[in-house]
Design an enzyme around this catalytic site. Structure first.
Site, PDB file in Angstrom:
ATOM      1  N   HIS A 115      -3.372   7.372   2.666  1.00 22.92           N
ATOM      2  CA  HIS A 115      -3.756   6.044   2.190  1.00 22.92           C
ATOM      3  C   HIS A 115      -5.145   5.713   2.733  1.00 22.92           C
ATOM      4  O   HIS A 115      -5.472   6.056   3.863  1.00 22.92           O
ATOM      5  CB  HIS A 115      -2.733   5.012   2.682  1.00 22.92           C
ATOM      6  CG  HIS A 115      -3.131   3.602   2.426  1.00 22.92           C
ATOM      7  ND1 HIS A 115      -3.543   3.166   1.186  1.00 22.92           N
ATOM      8  CD2 HIS A 115      -3.211   2.522   3.252  1.00 22.92           C
ATOM      9  CE1 HIS A 115      -3.848   1.878   1.256  1.00 22.92           C
ATOM     10  NE2 HIS A 115      -3.656   1.468   2.502  1.00 22.92           N
TER      11      HIS A 115
ATOM     12  N   ASN B  65     -10.168  -0.113  -0.051  1.00 23.43           N
ATOM     13  CA  ASN B  65      -8.712  -0.013  -0.055  1.00 23.43           C
ATOM     14  C   ASN B  65      -8.190  -0.601  -1.366  1.00 23.43           C
ATOM     15  O   ASN B  65      -8.304  -1.799  -1.593  1.00 23.43           O
ATOM     16  CB  ASN B  65      -8.176  -0.783   1.161  1.00 23.43           C
ATOM     17  CG  ASN B  65      -6.664  -0.731   1.284  1.00 23.43           C
ATOM     18  OD1 ASN B  65      -5.970  -0.286   0.373  1.00 23.43           O
ATOM     19  ND2 ASN B  65      -6.161  -1.201   2.412  1.00 23.43           N
TER      20      ASN B  65
ATOM     21  N   CYS C 118       0.817  -1.222   0.000  1.00 22.91           N
ATOM     22  CA  CYS C 118       0.000   0.000   0.000  1.00 22.91           C
ATOM     23  C   CYS C 118       0.849   1.271   0.000  1.00 22.91           C
ATOM     24  O   CYS C 118       0.319   2.362  -0.233  1.00 22.91           O
ATOM     25  CB  CYS C 118      -0.945   0.009   1.195  1.00 22.91           C
ATOM     26  SG  CYS C 118      -2.072  -1.372   1.189  1.00 22.91           S
TER      27      CYS C 118
HETATM   28  O1  UT7 Z   1      -3.769  -1.120   3.770  1.00 23.25           O
HETATM   29  C1  UT7 Z   1      -2.841  -1.718   4.626  1.00 23.25           C
HETATM   30  C2  UT7 Z   1      -3.134  -1.422   6.011  1.00 23.25           C
HETATM   31  N1  UT7 Z   1      -4.356  -2.040   6.440  1.00 23.25           N
HETATM   32  C3  UT7 Z   1      -4.981  -1.536   7.467  1.00 23.25           C
HETATM   33  O2  UT7 Z   1      -4.545  -0.531   7.949  1.00 23.25           O
HETATM   34  C4  UT7 Z   1      -6.173  -2.268   8.017  1.00 23.25           C
HETATM   35  C5  UT7 Z   1      -6.123  -2.134   9.504  1.00 23.25           C
HETATM   36  N2  UT7 Z   1      -7.172  -2.823  10.252  1.00 23.25           N
HETATM   37  C6  UT7 Z   1      -8.447  -2.419  10.226  1.00 23.25           C
HETATM   38  O3  UT7 Z   1      -8.839  -1.545   9.464  1.00 23.25           O
HETATM   39  C7  UT7 Z   1      -9.412  -3.010  11.238  1.00 23.25           C
HETATM   40  O4  UT7 Z   1      -8.662  -3.739  12.182  1.00 23.25           O
HETATM   41  C8  UT7 Z   1     -10.501  -3.947  10.619  1.00 23.25           C
HETATM   42  C9  UT7 Z   1     -11.477  -3.124   9.840  1.00 23.25           C
HETATM   43  C10 UT7 Z   1      -9.837  -4.969   9.717  1.00 23.25           C
HETATM   44  C11 UT7 Z   1     -11.253  -4.659  11.735  1.00 23.25           C
HETATM   45  O5  UT7 Z   1     -11.828  -3.725  12.629  1.00 23.25           O
HETATM   46  P1  UT7 Z   1     -11.647  -3.908  14.219  1.00 23.25           P
HETATM   47  O6  UT7 Z   1     -12.447  -2.854  14.834  1.00 23.25           O
HETATM   48  O7  UT7 Z   1     -10.164  -3.919  14.492  1.00 23.25           O
HETATM   49  O8  UT7 Z   1     -12.305  -5.288  14.468  1.00 23.25           O
HETATM   50  P2  UT7 Z   1     -11.652  -6.611  15.092  1.00 23.25           P
HETATM   51  O9  UT7 Z   1     -10.655  -7.193  14.150  1.00 23.25           O
HETATM   52  O10 UT7 Z   1     -11.224  -6.335  16.475  1.00 23.25           O
HETATM   53  O11 UT7 Z   1     -12.917  -7.535  15.131  1.00 23.25           O
HETATM   54  C12 UT7 Z   1     -14.029  -7.227  15.952  1.00 23.25           C
HETATM   55  C13 UT7 Z   1     -15.089  -8.291  15.710  1.00 23.25           C
HETATM   56  C14 UT7 Z   1     -14.536  -9.719  15.761  1.00 23.25           C
HETATM   57  O12 UT7 Z   1     -15.532 -10.517  16.363  1.00 23.25           O
HETATM   58  P3  UT7 Z   1     -15.381 -10.962  17.905  1.00 23.25           P
HETATM   59  O13 UT7 Z   1     -14.093 -11.700  17.982  1.00 23.25           O
HETATM   60  O14 UT7 Z   1     -15.375  -9.660  18.672  1.00 23.25           O
HETATM   61  O15 UT7 Z   1     -16.607 -11.780  18.118  1.00 23.25           O
HETATM   62  C15 UT7 Z   1     -14.428 -10.092  14.300  1.00 23.25           C
HETATM   63  O16 UT7 Z   1     -14.566 -11.482  14.093  1.00 23.25           O
HETATM   64  O17 UT7 Z   1     -15.631  -8.112  14.404  1.00 23.25           O
HETATM   65  C16 UT7 Z   1     -15.615  -9.378  13.725  1.00 23.25           C
HETATM   66  N3  UT7 Z   1     -15.499  -9.135  12.302  1.00 23.25           N
HETATM   67  C17 UT7 Z   1     -16.572  -8.910  11.521  1.00 23.25           C
HETATM   68  N4  UT7 Z   1     -17.888  -8.860  11.795  1.00 23.25           N
HETATM   69  C18 UT7 Z   1     -18.725  -8.585  10.780  1.00 23.25           C
HETATM   70  C19 UT7 Z   1     -14.386  -9.087  11.533  1.00 23.25           C
HETATM   71  N5  UT7 Z   1     -14.717  -8.832  10.248  1.00 23.25           N
HETATM   72  C20 UT7 Z   1     -16.070  -8.729  10.216  1.00 23.25           C
HETATM   73  C21 UT7 Z   1     -17.000  -8.453   9.195  1.00 23.25           C
HETATM   74  N6  UT7 Z   1     -18.303  -8.395   9.518  1.00 23.25           N
HETATM   75  N7  UT7 Z   1     -16.614  -8.256   7.918  1.00 23.25           N
END
Ligand code: UT7
Length: 336
Positions: free
Chosen positions: A256, A286, A115
């Protein structure tokens, strides 16, 4: 010896026609528009047609950029393509695009910085032009991420989209004068965001396919999220110090586009109100290396830039890699 000035003289983008909305994902994996939008800011993303490759999208953006710069393909000395989703592992996508646009006098190479690819490419282009080695460089960012997304993995599939951007970068303006460009990398957490199959470590086999190793994987989104903020905040502070600029000097912030929450934290840190932050991830998700070029194109299309407006660019991606740059809008060529 006086260094050459370096300008982005044209900036164009191309996104494929196919639209995939959050509602489309509700039918594929256990997710919701509400979750995706509130956690990322994304509403929809573009998806390339099956027979539309990374080089096809890059070619479309490149032809537009050449036209806007009033340059012929033969004026180009070097083609750089920033991508993590190349047509093939080799030959380079840059060589494929060189042939497609007929830039018979140019050298060509790919840049793999995920990225951060656009800023890595900009820094390479700047160095070649500043040194007097080349006068006209075509920088292309193009990603067909849909080719490497696991549409059964809700953690990643909702985040990414396809698209391309291209810039003609030259030793003569007017355009966006390229100021400081700073890069960084830390390979110690490379497994957090990667694609493990298909290279020399895990050559393609029935096993690698069964283990779904030919897809992009993000094992700890939260760790990536936190590191992205930390590294982009550091990169922004460092470049402001180096360029002797303060938050008041930033006319527009072009970050980004991975997550709106990351962008909001950085905008707050650098004291830039959201009206002056360019965000396109609502529509495109993204698009990895292509995000900043696509966002720059949107900003330029709005025709709001005034003479000497400064743009702060920040990127972060797999590797990890990161970078920052300052651009200054110039209506006329600046001679030293
Ligand atoms: O471009 C390169 C750089 N990339 C980035 O910078 C991406 C960085 N990361 C992020 O943007 C975020 O971490 C995400 C958008 C990927 C995830 O958001 P989050 O607030 O960090 O969520 P999390 O990973 O802590 O997950 C929270 C919950 C989990 O469920 P439990 O364990 O709390 O029951 C996940 O399983 O959300 C769940 N989850 C989803 N639920 C519904 C993960 N993906 C999804 C989804 N729909 N698509």
């Amino acid at each position: 010896m006086a260094h050459q000035n370096v300008y982005i003289v044209s900036n164009s983008s191309y996104v494929p026609k196919g639209v995939m909305t959050n509602q489309d994902f509700e039918k594929m994996v256990d997710t919701s528009d509400q979750w995706i939008h509130s956690r990322t800011g994304i509403r929809e993303r573009r998806i390339a047609a099956e027979d539309e490759s990374t080089s096809d999208m890059g070619t479309n953006a490149a032809l537009k950029a050449l036209k806007a710069a009033k340059k012929r393909a033969d004026d180009i000395d070097l083609i750089l393509v920033a991508t993590l989703s190349p047509d093939f592992i080799f030959p380079s996508t840059a060589c494929i695009i060189q042939e497609k646009i007929g830039a018979s006098k140019s050298a060509a190479m790919d840049i793999q910085a995920a990225c951060s690819g656009f800023l890595y490419g900009l820094s390479v282009a700047k160095a070649y032009i500043q040194s007097g080695t080349y006068n006209n460089i075509l920088l292309i960012s193009s990603e067909k991420l849909s080719a490497i997304i696991d549409y059964e993995d809700r953690n990643t599939c909702v985040l990414f989209g396809d698209g391309a951007a291209a810039q003609v970068i030259s030793n003569e303006g007017p355009g966006l004068l390229v100021g400081e460009v700073l890069l960084g990398a830390d390979g110690s957490q490379s497994e957090l965001l990667c694609m493990q199959g298909g290279g020399s470590r895990n050559p393609a086999s029935i096993e690698t396919v069964k283990q779904r190793l030919h897809y992009l994987k993000m094992t700890d989104g939260q760790a990536v999220f936190k590191t992205a903020i930390k590294k982009m905040a550091e990169a922004g502070s460092r470049i402001m110090q180096k360029a002797n600029l303060t938050s008041d000097d930033i006319a527009f912030f072009v970050p980004h586009q991975a997550n709106l929450r990351i962008i909001e934290v950085l905008a707050k840190k650098f004291n830039v109100p959201m009206e002056r932050v360019v965000t396109t991830l609502q529509k495109y998700g993204n698009t990895s290396a292509s995000t900043i070029g696509i966002a720059l194109d949107e900003l330029l299309q709005r025709k709001v830039l005034k003479e000497d407006d400064k743009l702060l660019l920040l990127a972060f991606g797999s590797g990890f890699t990161w970078g920052s740059a300052f651009l200054t809008f110039k209506k006329e060529d600046q001679h030293d």
